[in-house]
Design a protein around this motif. Sequence first.
Motif, PDB file in Angstrom:
ATOM      1  N   MET A  38       0.812  -1.202   0.000  1.00 45.40           N
ATOM      2  CA  MET A  38       0.000   0.000   0.000  1.00 45.40           C
ATOM      3  C   MET A  38       0.854   1.265   0.000  1.00 45.40           C
ATOM      4  N   GLY A  39       2.145   1.116  -0.024  1.00 43.02           N
ATOM      5  CA  GLY A  39       2.995   2.292  -0.033  1.00 43.02           C
ATOM      6  C   GLY A  39       3.274   2.865   1.345  1.00 43.02           C
ATOM      7  N   LEU A  40       2.927   2.133   2.368  1.00 47.63           N
ATOM      8  CA  LEU A  40       3.181   2.595   3.738  1.00 47.63           C
ATOM      9  C   LEU A  40       4.573   2.135   4.169  1.00 47.63           C
ATOM     10  N   PRO A  41       5.166   2.828   5.137  1.00 50.97           N
ATOM     11  CA  PRO A  41       6.493   2.414   5.605  1.00 50.97           C
ATOM     12  C   PRO A  41       6.461   0.984   6.160  1.00 50.97           C
ATOM     13  N   ARG A  42       7.557   0.271   6.008  1.00 55.52           N
ATOM     14  CA  ARG A  42       7.668  -1.086   6.532  1.00 55.52           C
ATOM     15  C   ARG A  42       7.349  -1.090   8.027  1.00 55.52           C
ATOM     16  N   GLY A  43       6.495  -2.003   8.439  1.00 46.45           N
ATOM     17  CA  GLY A  43       6.134  -2.123   9.845  1.00 46.45           C
ATOM     18  C   GLY A  43       5.014  -1.201  10.300  1.00 46.45           C
ATOM     19  N   TRP A  44       4.440  -0.433   9.383  1.00 45.05           N
ATOM     20  CA  TRP A  44       3.397   0.539   9.731  1.00 45.05           C
ATOM     21  C   TRP A  44       2.304  -0.109  10.571  1.00 45.05           C
ATOM     22  N   VAL A  45       1.878  -1.301  10.190  1.00 46.32           N
ATOM     23  CA  VAL A  45       0.871  -2.042  10.951  1.00 46.32           C
ATOM     24  C   VAL A  45       1.449  -3.344  11.480  1.00 46.32           C
ATOM     25  N   THR A  46       2.342  -3.966  10.714  1.00 49.29           N
ATOM     26  CA  THR A  46       2.845  -5.285  11.095  1.00 49.29           C
ATOM     27  C   THR A  46       3.744  -5.265  12.328  1.00 49.29           C
ATOM     28  N   ALA A  47       4.303  -4.116  12.667  1.00 49.58           N
ATOM     29  CA  ALA A  47       5.157  -4.026  13.857  1.00 49.58           C
ATOM     30  C   ALA A  47       4.338  -3.981  15.138  1.00 49.58           C
ATOM     31  N   ILE A  48       3.043  -3.796  14.997  1.00 48.64           N
ATOM     32  CA  ILE A  48       2.156  -3.747  16.162  1.00 48.64           C
ATOM     33  C   ILE A  48       1.803  -5.184  16.527  1.00 48.64           C
ATOM     34  N   PRO A  49       1.915  -5.547  17.803  1.00 50.85           N
ATOM     35  CA  PRO A  49       1.640  -6.942  18.192  1.00 50.85           C
ATOM     36  C   PRO A  49       0.135  -7.262  18.172  1.00 50.85           C
ATOM     37  N   LEU A  50      -0.400  -7.419  16.959  1.00 52.68           N
ATOM     38  CA  LEU A  50      -1.803  -7.753  16.768  1.00 52.68           C
ATOM     39  C   LEU A  50      -1.910  -8.990  15.886  1.00 52.68           C
ATOM     40  N   PRO A  51      -2.987  -9.747  16.024  1.00 52.77           N
ATOM     41  CA  PRO A  51      -3.202 -10.854  15.087  1.00 52.77           C
ATOM     42  C   PRO A  51      -3.353 -10.301  13.666  1.00 52.77           C
ATOM     43  N   ARG A  52      -3.074 -11.145  12.673  1.00 50.00           N
ATOM     44  CA  ARG A  52      -3.140 -10.725  11.272  1.00 50.00           C
ATOM     45  C   ARG A  52      -4.506 -10.133  10.927  1.00 50.00           C
ATOM     46  N   THR A  53      -5.566 -10.738  11.417  1.00 52.41           N
ATOM     47  CA  THR A  53      -6.909 -10.221  11.102  1.00 52.41           C
ATOM     48  C   THR A  53      -7.097  -8.812  11.641  1.00 52.41           C
ATOM     49  N   ALA A  54      -6.559  -8.532  12.809  1.00 48.59           N
ATOM     50  CA  ALA A  54      -6.660  -7.186  13.381  1.00 48.59           C
ATOM     51  C   ALA A  54      -5.799  -6.199  12.599  1.00 48.59           C
ATOM     52  N   GLN A  55      -4.644  -6.659  12.110  1.00 45.46           N
ATOM     53  CA  GLN A  55      -3.791  -5.795  11.292  1.00 45.46           C
ATOM     54  C   GLN A  55      -4.506  -5.411   9.999  1.00 45.46           C
ATOM     55  N   LEU A  56      -5.142  -6.400   9.361  1.00 47.36           N
ATOM     56  CA  LEU A  56      -5.887  -6.122   8.133  1.00 47.36           C
ATOM     57  C   LEU A  56      -7.050  -5.169   8.403  1.00 47.36           C
ATOM     58  N   ARG A  57      -7.707  -5.351   9.526  1.00 49.70           N
ATOM     59  CA  ARG A  57      -8.814  -4.458   9.893  1.00 49.70           C
ATOM     60  C   ARG A  57      -8.291  -3.042  10.137  1.00 49.70           C
ATOM     61  N   ALA A  58      -7.102  -2.934  10.723  1.00 46.66           N
ATOM     62  CA  ALA A  58      -6.508  -1.606  10.980  1.00 46.66           C
ATOM     63  C   ALA A  58      -6.220  -0.874   9.674  1.00 46.66           C
ATOM     64  N   LEU A  59      -5.814  -1.642   8.647  1.00 49.16           N
ATOM     65  CA  LEU A  59      -5.573  -1.029   7.340  1.00 49.16           C
ATOM     66  C   LEU A  59      -6.891  -0.624   6.689  1.00 49.16           C
ATOM     67  N   GLY A  60      -7.908  -1.439   6.890  1.00 50.14           N
ATOM     68  CA  GLY A  60      -9.251  -1.121   6.400  1.00 50.14           C
ATOM     69  C   GLY A  60      -9.277  -0.703   4.952  1.00 50.14           C
TER      70      GLY A  60
END
Length: 59
Positions: free
Chosen positions: A1-23
């Motif tokens: 999506m063009g976001l910096p590496r770790g923008w969402v994935t560095a947050i200790p959340l399950p994958r489904t929550a990370q995807l929801r955060a990106l929305g």
Amino acid sequence: MGLPRGWVTAIPLPRTAQLRALGTGVVPQQAVHAIRLLQADLAALLTGDHHTEIRERAA
């Protein structure tokens, strides 16, 4: 999506929550492109060149 590496994935959340955060977020590059198009339209309106620009886009 063009976001910096770790923008969402560095947050200790399950994958489904990370995807929801990106929305349905706007991809930064798309946002920049849209703003530039709007700025060009506004500049054309303010300078009175909007008729010429509209014709150029239609061609």
